[in-house]
Design an enzyme around this catalytic site. Structure first.
Site, PDB file in Angstrom:
ATOM      1  N   GLY A  46      37.269  60.316 -39.104  1.00 27.73           N
ATOM      2  CA  GLY A  46      37.529  59.940 -37.707  1.00 27.73           C
ATOM      3  C   GLY A  46      38.980  59.764 -37.315  1.00 27.73           C
ATOM      4  N   GLU A  99      42.912  53.667 -38.712  1.00 27.88           N
ATOM      5  CA  GLU A  99      41.474  53.790 -38.456  1.00 27.88           C
ATOM      6  C   GLU A  99      41.234  54.312 -37.047  1.00 27.88           C
ATOM      7  OE1 GLU A  99      38.652  54.153 -39.399  1.00 27.88           O
ATOM      8  OE2 GLU A  99      37.917  52.741 -40.881  1.00 27.88           O
ATOM      9  N   ASP A 100      40.063  54.922 -36.848  1.00 26.94           N
ATOM     10  CA  ASP A 100      39.700  55.373 -35.510  1.00 26.94           C
ATOM     11  C   ASP A 100      39.216  54.208 -34.653  1.00 26.94           C
ATOM     12  OD1 ASP A 100      37.396  55.041 -37.047  1.00 26.94           O
ATOM     13  OD2 ASP A 100      36.524  56.986 -36.540  1.00 26.94           O
ATOM     14  N   ASP A 103      34.732  48.155 -35.455  1.00 23.65           N
ATOM     15  CA  ASP A 103      33.538  47.683 -34.762  1.00 23.65           C
ATOM     16  C   ASP A 103      33.134  46.330 -35.349  1.00 23.65           C
ATOM     17  OD1 ASP A 103      31.380  48.186 -32.911  1.00 23.65           O
ATOM     18  OD2 ASP A 103      30.108  48.695 -34.608  1.00 23.65           O
ATOM     19  N   PHE A 152      29.283  53.344 -26.990  1.00 20.13           N
ATOM     20  CA  PHE A 152      29.548  54.289 -28.073  1.00 20.13           C
ATOM     21  C   PHE A 152      30.456  55.403 -27.571  1.00 20.13           C
ATOM     22  CE2 PHE A 152      28.890  57.529 -31.234  1.00 20.13           C
ATOM     23  CZ  PHE A 152      28.809  56.787 -32.403  1.00 20.13           C
ATOM     24  N   ASP A 159      33.072  60.922 -33.661  1.00 19.63           N
ATOM     25  CA  ASP A 159      31.900  61.805 -33.552  1.00 19.63           C
ATOM     26  C   ASP A 159      30.634  61.057 -33.194  1.00 19.63           C
ATOM     27  OD1 ASP A 159      31.722  60.543 -36.259  1.00 19.63           O
ATOM     28  OD2 ASP A 159      29.923  61.787 -36.380  1.00 19.63           O
ATOM     29  N   ARG A 165      34.138  65.694 -32.074  1.00 21.73           N
ATOM     30  CA  ARG A 165      35.431  65.241 -32.604  1.00 21.73           C
ATOM     31  C   ARG A 165      36.592  65.952 -31.926  1.00 21.73           C
ATOM     32  NH1 ARG A 165      34.578  62.151 -37.291  1.00 21.73           N
ATOM     33  NH2 ARG A 165      32.825  62.801 -38.585  1.00 21.73           N
TER      34      ARG A 165
HETATM   35  P1  IMP Z   1      32.461  48.920 -38.702  1.00 23.75           P
HETATM   36  O1  IMP Z   1      32.334  48.817 -40.191  1.00 23.75           O
HETATM   37  O2  IMP Z   1      31.206  48.379 -38.019  1.00 23.75           O
HETATM   38  O3  IMP Z   1      33.698  48.284 -38.151  1.00 23.75           O
HETATM   39  O4  IMP Z   1      32.378  50.466 -38.355  1.00 23.75           O
HETATM   40  C1  IMP Z   1      33.482  51.235 -38.176  1.00 23.75           C
HETATM   41  C2  IMP Z   1      33.124  52.698 -38.361  1.00 23.75           C
HETATM   42  O5  IMP Z   1      31.922  53.059 -37.655  1.00 23.75           O
HETATM   43  C3  IMP Z   1      34.217  53.548 -37.726  1.00 23.75           C
HETATM   44  O6  IMP Z   1      35.200  53.859 -38.690  1.00 23.75           O
HETATM   45  C4  IMP Z   1      33.462  54.749 -37.230  1.00 23.75           C
HETATM   46  O7  IMP Z   1      33.382  55.726 -38.238  1.00 23.75           O
HETATM   47  C5  IMP Z   1      32.078  54.262 -36.915  1.00 23.75           C
HETATM   48  N1  IMP Z   1      31.941  53.969 -35.470  1.00 23.75           N
HETATM   49  C6  IMP Z   1      31.780  52.748 -34.919  1.00 23.75           C
HETATM   50  N2  IMP Z   1      31.695  52.823 -33.586  1.00 23.75           N
HETATM   51  C7  IMP Z   1      31.791  54.132 -33.247  1.00 23.75           C
HETATM   52  C8  IMP Z   1      31.785  54.855 -31.989  1.00 23.75           C
HETATM   53  O8  IMP Z   1      31.679  54.294 -30.876  1.00 23.75           O
HETATM   54  N3  IMP Z   1      31.915  56.193 -32.076  1.00 23.75           N
HETATM   55  C9  IMP Z   1      32.048  56.868 -33.259  1.00 23.75           C
HETATM   56  N4  IMP Z   1      32.070  56.222 -34.453  1.00 23.75           N
HETATM   57  C10 IMP Z   1      31.946  54.873 -34.457  1.00 23.75           C
HETATM   58 MG    MG Z   2      35.361  55.933 -39.597  1.00 19.92          MG
END
Ligand code: IMP
Ligand code: MG
Length: 175
Positions: A46, A99-100, A103, A152, A159, A165
């Site tokens: 990402g 990081e992208d 969350d 989202f 993606d 992407r």
């Molecule tokens: P976390 O561990 O819940 O913080 O998740 C983070 C990862 O989930 C990111 O690095 C993304 O790969 C994926 N992710 C979370 N939200 C989104 C979104 O809105 N669009 C695309 N990927 C997401």
């Molecule tokens: Mg990611």
């Protein structure tokens, strides 16, 4: 590519807005890391678009490395696994993780614990997007591109089931 696919219901950040923000971040990082041994770590897949654009806005000698991780299943709280490790040793280096989106924070928490164990001189995070409303684990973010609402998003590297992407903007997809 200006076309907005049918299932993208809203554009949150345009190509121009992203470019401006990435320039700001690059300027800030260039000043904060002057004279240090900067290593940018892009988390695959990402953050790749963000990482290559940001790197070109940092006016310092630096190196880049890539780390690929996968989570188990849909709701894998903190169960993360490295599927492609870094090429270089980060001991003694000033590491900036790119990081992208952050969350829940579970993925980042795991990453920071793992990378921190390799004795970098410093370890900080730069994320393009921060969806703070969904945070479960507190994580310290040194640089944030944009805060986003609880929707989202896709595009500019992000993606939905491996699609979108390559959109040059960041948009919200139909739930
Ligand atoms: P976390 O561990 O819940 O913080 O998740 C983070 C990862 O989930 C990111 O690095 C993304 O790969 C994926 N992710 C979370 N939200 C989104 C979104 O809105 N669009 C695309 N990927 C997401
Ligand atoms: Mg990611």
């Amino acid at each position: 590519m200006g076309l907005v696919p049918d299932d993208v219901v809203e554009v949150l950040f345009t190509e121009g807005q992203i470019r401006t923000r990435v320039q700001d971040l690059g300027r800030q990082i260039s000043s904060d890391y002057a004279g240090r041994q900067l290593v940018l770590i892009s988390i695959l897949r990402g953050s790749v678009f963000f990482a290559t654009d940001l790197a070109r806005q940092i006016d310092l000698p630096l190196s880049m490395d890539f780390l690929s991780i996968s989570s188990y299943g849909e709701n894998s709280e903190g169960v993360v696994r490295i599927t492609k490790d870094l090429e270089e040793n980060i001991a003694g280096k000033d590491v900036l993780v790119l990081e992208d989106i952050i969350d829940t924070g579970f993925t980042l928490k795991y990453l920071l614990r793992t990378l921190g164990g390799r004795n970098p001189k410093s370890l900080e995070v730069c994320t393009l997007l921060d969806r703070r409303a969904r945070r479960i684990i507190e994580v310290d973010l040194k640089y944030v591109g944009f805060e986003i609402p609880d929707k989202f998003v896709v595009g500019y590297g992000l993606d939905f089931r491996q699609r979108y992407r390559n959109l040059p903007y960041i948009g919200v997809v139909k739930p």
